[in-house]
Motif scaffolding. Structure first.
Motif, short mmCIF file in Angstrom:
data_model
loop_
_atom_site.label_atom_id
_atom_site.label_comp_id
_atom_site.label_asym_id
_atom_site.label_seq_id
_atom_site.Cartn_x
_atom_site.Cartn_y
_atom_site.Cartn_z
N ALA A 171 0.82 -1.21 0.00
CA ALA A 171 0.00 0.00 0.00
C ALA A 171 0.85 1.26 0.00
O ALA A 171 0.49 2.26 -0.62
CB ALA A 171 -0.94 0.00 1.22
N PRO A 208 -5.82 0.78 -1.05
CA PRO A 208 -6.15 1.69 -2.15
C PRO A 208 -5.63 1.24 -3.50
O PRO A 208 -5.53 2.04 -4.44
CB PRO A 208 -5.49 3.00 -1.70
CG PRO A 208 -4.33 2.58 -0.88
CD PRO A 208 -4.78 1.33 -0.16
N LYS A 209 -5.28 -0.03 -3.60
CA LYS A 209 -4.82 -0.62 -4.84
C LYS A 209 -5.57 -1.93 -5.06
O LYS A 209 -5.92 -2.61 -4.08
CB LYS A 209 -3.31 -0.88 -4.77
CG LYS A 209 -2.51 0.40 -4.51
CD LYS A 209 -1.05 0.15 -4.28
CE LYS A 209 -0.36 1.48 -3.97
NZ LYS A 209 1.10 1.35 -3.81
N GLN A 266 -4.83 7.32 -8.73
CA GLN A 266 -6.02 7.97 -8.18
C GLN A 266 -7.29 7.33 -8.71
O GLN A 266 -8.24 7.06 -7.96
CB GLN A 266 -6.00 9.46 -8.54
CG GLN A 266 -7.26 10.21 -8.13
CD GLN A 266 -7.17 11.68 -8.45
OE1 GLN A 266 -6.59 12.45 -7.69
NE2 GLN A 266 -7.73 12.07 -9.59
N ALA A 274 -7.80 3.93 -7.01
CA ALA A 274 -8.21 4.03 -5.62
C ALA A 274 -9.67 4.44 -5.48
O ALA A 274 -10.43 3.84 -4.70
CB ALA A 274 -7.32 5.02 -4.88
N GLU A 275 -10.08 5.45 -6.25
CA GLU A 275 -11.45 5.94 -6.13
C GLU A 275 -12.45 4.96 -6.74
O GLU A 275 -13.56 4.80 -6.23
CB GLU A 275 -11.58 7.31 -6.77
CG GLU A 275 -10.77 8.39 -6.07
CD GLU A 275 -11.18 8.59 -4.62
OE1 GLU A 275 -12.35 8.33 -4.27
OE2 GLU A 275 -10.32 9.02 -3.83
N LYS A 328 -12.04 1.67 -6.85
CA LYS A 328 -12.15 0.56 -5.90
C LYS A 328 -13.04 0.95 -4.73
O LYS A 328 -13.85 0.13 -4.26
CB LYS A 328 -10.76 0.14 -5.40
CG LYS A 328 -10.84 -0.91 -4.30
CD LYS A 328 -9.52 -1.53 -3.94
CE LYS A 328 -9.70 -2.52 -2.78
NZ LYS A 328 -8.50 -3.33 -2.51
#
Length: 250
Positions: free
Chosen positions: A43, A92-93, A196, A199-200, A202
């Motif tokens: 992360a 976030p991945k 970005q 992340a968003e 997901k």
């Protein structure tokens, strides 16, 4: 000691390999701790775009380490598993799983927590908890959000084995097929996406799962601890380790 979770990096992907074949990659305290640390490292690594979870041996993950569970504090293990699963969901991945072996009990929670998973034709799956005097408590947080309810009811209650096609059809995994080939287009798409954006995107797909964690994680951890400490579970786990039927199945 050799690590139970081996870490490699391939073209922007952190490959985390469960490497504890002596106990079928069971979720021992040490394996859970190492996997959590590897996820946290991925992360924070700006070079990592995705995480790929895979395994050595013929079993992806056999669930709880029953040899350890007989002697350990069940509440600590339940909360540790909940923390691990939430880490996968919150990372976030994208987290992918490539499975070419069998999956049982808690291992199904790992798959349900992943964003995308693929399993080959040799893979089998089973929720075996009820046969041991337990229930799929903590793993229900991701599983029941992903899996078709009628299928979950059948396989939770019966402990039947099912194949990768069934797992994909009922929503437990994403793809049935040779996992490396099946995941190639997914990883190719991820490499073309911005950090970005990943992340968003997901976060949108995992919002319902995280709500389940917020609402039910502590209650289900307590349920898991209570069941693991019960007389029926001790009989079920002991019977399994001794390779005999538990008293209620005779």
């Amino acid at each position: 000691m050799d690590p139970l979770v081996r870490v490699a990096h391939e073209d922007g992907t952190a490959v985390l390999t469960l490497d504890s074949p002596h106990n079928r990659n069971a979720l021992s305290t040490r394996l859970v701790t190492e996997l959590y640390a590897a996820l946290e490292a991925a992360a924070g690594d700006t070079q990592v775009r995705a995480v790929l979870l895979t395994h050595t041996g013929g079993t992806f993950c056999a669930g709880a380490d029953l040899g350890e569970a007989v002697h350990s504090a069940p509440a600590d293990a339940a909360r540790g598993l909940a923390r691990l699963l939430r880490t996968i969901v919150e990372l976030p991945k994208p987290v992918l799983a490539a499975v070419s072996g069998h999956v049982r009990a808690g291992g199904l929670g790992l798959l349900a927590a992943c964003d995308v998973s693929a399993a080959g034709p040799q893979s089998t799956f089973a929720f075996t908890e009820a046969r041991l005097g337990l229930a799929p408590a903590v793993i229900s947080l991701p599983v029941l959000t992903r899996m078709e309810p009628r299928a979950a009811a059948r396989y939770y209650l019966s402990g039947e084995r099912f194949d990768a096609e069934t797992a994909a059809r009922t929503g437990l995994i994403t793809l049935a097929g040779e996992p490396g080939r099946a995941l190639e287009p997914v990883l190719a798409g991820i490499r073309r996406s911005s950090p970005q954006g990943l992340a968003e995107s997901k976060a949108l797909t995992t919002a319902a799962v995280l709500r389940a964690f917020d609402r039910d994680a502590e209650r289900l951890a307590e349920l898991s601890a209570r069941l693991f400490g019960s007389a029926q579970a001790r009989e079920g786990m002991t019977a399994f380790l001794e390779r005999r039927d538990p008293e209620w199945a005779r």
